[in-house]
Design an enzyme around this catalytic site. Structure first.
Site, PDB file in Angstrom:
ATOM      1  N   GLU A  16     -62.197  -4.578  13.980  1.00 52.28           N
ATOM      2  CA  GLU A  16     -64.099  -5.340  13.092  1.00 52.28           C
ATOM      3  C   GLU A  16     -63.175  -7.021  12.822  1.00 52.28           C
ATOM      4  O   GLU A  16     -62.333  -7.184  13.121  1.00 52.28           O
ATOM      5  CB  GLU A  16     -64.610  -4.532  12.092  1.00 52.28           C
ATOM      6  CG  GLU A  16     -65.640  -3.754  12.470  1.00 52.28           C
ATOM      7  CD  GLU A  16     -66.632  -4.326  13.205  1.00 52.28           C
ATOM      8  OE1 GLU A  16     -67.131  -5.494  13.025  1.00 52.28           O
ATOM      9  OE2 GLU A  16     -67.709  -4.019  13.359  1.00 52.28           O
ATOM     10  N   ARG A 101     -70.321  -0.158   1.216  1.00 49.69           N
ATOM     11  CA  ARG A 101     -68.919  -1.600   1.657  1.00 49.69           C
ATOM     12  C   ARG A 101     -69.020  -2.131   1.746  1.00 49.69           C
ATOM     13  O   ARG A 101     -70.391  -2.113   3.181  1.00 49.69           O
ATOM     14  CB  ARG A 101     -67.791  -0.320   2.103  1.00 49.69           C
ATOM     15  CG  ARG A 101     -68.139   0.377   3.809  1.00 49.69           C
ATOM     16  CD  ARG A 101     -66.663   1.079   4.579  1.00 49.69           C
ATOM     17  NE  ARG A 101     -66.645   0.978   5.151  1.00 49.69           N
ATOM     18  CZ  ARG A 101     -66.994   0.747   6.367  1.00 49.69           C
ATOM     19  NH1 ARG A 101     -67.439  -0.814   6.393  1.00 49.69           N
ATOM     20  NH2 ARG A 101     -67.109   0.766   7.667  1.00 49.69           N
ATOM     21  N   ASN A 103     -69.273  -4.035   5.098  1.00 46.40           N
ATOM     22  CA  ASN A 103     -68.811  -3.669   6.687  1.00 46.40           C
ATOM     23  C   ASN A 103     -69.075  -6.136   7.302  1.00 46.40           C
ATOM     24  O   ASN A 103     -68.215  -5.348   8.821  1.00 46.40           O
ATOM     25  CB  ASN A 103     -70.173  -3.256   7.217  1.00 46.40           C
ATOM     26  CG  ASN A 103     -69.963  -2.645   8.558  1.00 46.40           C
ATOM     27  OD1 ASN A 103     -68.676  -1.898   8.293  1.00 46.40           O
ATOM     28  ND2 ASN A 103     -70.705  -2.693   9.395  1.00 46.40           N
ATOM     29  N   ASP A 198     -73.517  -3.247  17.653  1.00 47.08           N
ATOM     30  CA  ASP A 198     -72.324  -3.444  16.591  1.00 47.08           C
ATOM     31  C   ASP A 198     -72.762  -4.917  15.601  1.00 47.08           C
ATOM     32  O   ASP A 198     -73.233  -5.705  15.658  1.00 47.08           O
ATOM     33  CB  ASP A 198     -71.475  -2.937  16.606  1.00 47.08           C
ATOM     34  CG  ASP A 198     -70.329  -2.649  15.853  1.00 47.08           C
ATOM     35  OD1 ASP A 198     -70.251  -3.585  14.789  1.00 47.08           O
ATOM     36  OD2 ASP A 198     -70.086  -1.302  15.216  1.00 47.08           O
TER      37      ASP A 198
END
Length: 291
Positions: A16, A101, A103, A198
């Site tokens: 990511e 968390r 991201n 995403d």
């Protein structure tokens, strides 16, 4: 259509957060679940990795040149010391949500970081969008996300795009001068069968590029929301993308191997790799944190 070239088969569980660093002529990216921070230098193919003490969602450069800012699961916002990449805590905005968390995040032209959080179990809408200002104060600017993802800014900085991957929706906001968000609306909903939105980034022409988790593709959307282009990928779990290179004319793409069966991994030997594409357009320089 351009082919995706594999630059580094790191076998990332959850690759990511690609970030092009003009200072280092290199691309930073993370493996959230390893957890690790990677750096790839196209000029000589150098690959460097740093293991992290806990899940790390993203990194952003500091405008003063003194290392990076990162988003961690437990520490929250933190500086990373140059060289050692050891975290120095700024603060945790969500102490009451231990399963959350960070991201994904981006910095804007004003030196502010916009960062989303998510429920690591991907069940509860406990995620929020935060703005970290250069004075190190943070503000919750939106909430109600299961998997907050992919902030991106239009070239003039007046529009912020943000996603709830779980819902398959990309939202657009108007950004006021002081950092307030208004006029939240659905920019586009990804059709069933095309995966889930995403990571995202805008190019210099104002189009939005979106990575599709489970969709084997990247899509370029015009500012109107119209599909302009689809680029097929050799992996199903395409996670994020960023423009870079000396001319800002290369597109770097991350991917993930997590959750794939043995058979799927055999069919997708490049799952978890870092890719490069010639997109035919130029991107925008990444914002840097002003604090």
């Amino acid at each position: 259509m351009p082919d995706a070239q594999c630059l580094w088969q790191a076998g990332a569980a959850l690759g990511e957060g690609p970030l092009w660093s003009p200072r280092e002529a290199a691309l930073y990216w993370v493996d959230i679940k390893a957890p690790a921070l990677h750096r790839y230098r196209p000029e000589d193919g150098d690959k460097t990795s740093w293991m992290m003490p806990e899940p790390i969602g993203w990194v952003i450069e500091r405008a003063n040149g003194e290392g990076l800012v990162a988003g961690f699961k437990e520490r929250g916002f933190a500086f990373l010391t140059p060289g050692t990449m050891m975290p120095e805590v700024i603060g945790q905005p969500e102490p009451d949500y231990p399963n959350n968390r960070f991201n994904d995040a981006k910095a804007d032209a004003q030196g502010r970081i916009w960062a989303g959080t998510m429920d690591e179990n991907e069940r509860e809408a406990h995620g929020s969008l935060y703005r970290l200002d250069p004075d190190l104060d943070w503000h919750r600017v939106d909430k109600g996300y299961v998997v907050a993802n992919g902030p991106a800014f239009s070239p003039d900085g007046a529009t912020l795009y943000h996603t709830d991957t779980f819902e398959g929706k990309i939202y657009a906001f108007d950004v006021a001068k002081g950092g307030k968000l208004t006029n939240k609306r659905v920019f586009v909903t990804i059709p069933e069968g095309d995966g889930y939105p995403d990571g995202m980034t805008c190019d210099a022409e104002g189009c939005l590029w979106v990575a599709h988790w489970g969709g084997w593709r990247i899509t370029r959307f015009a500012a109107s929301g119209r599909v302009d282009r689809v680029i097929e990928m050799p992996v199903s779990q395409v996670t994020s993308l960023a423009f870079g290179g000396a001319g800002m004319d290369r597109l770097f793409v991350t991917s993930a191997a997590t959750g794939l069966s043995e058979k799927e991994l055999e069919e997708q030997p490049l799952a978890g790799a870092l890719f490069e594409i010639d997109p035919g357009v130029k991107g925008l320089p990444a914002g840097q944190f002003g604090g």
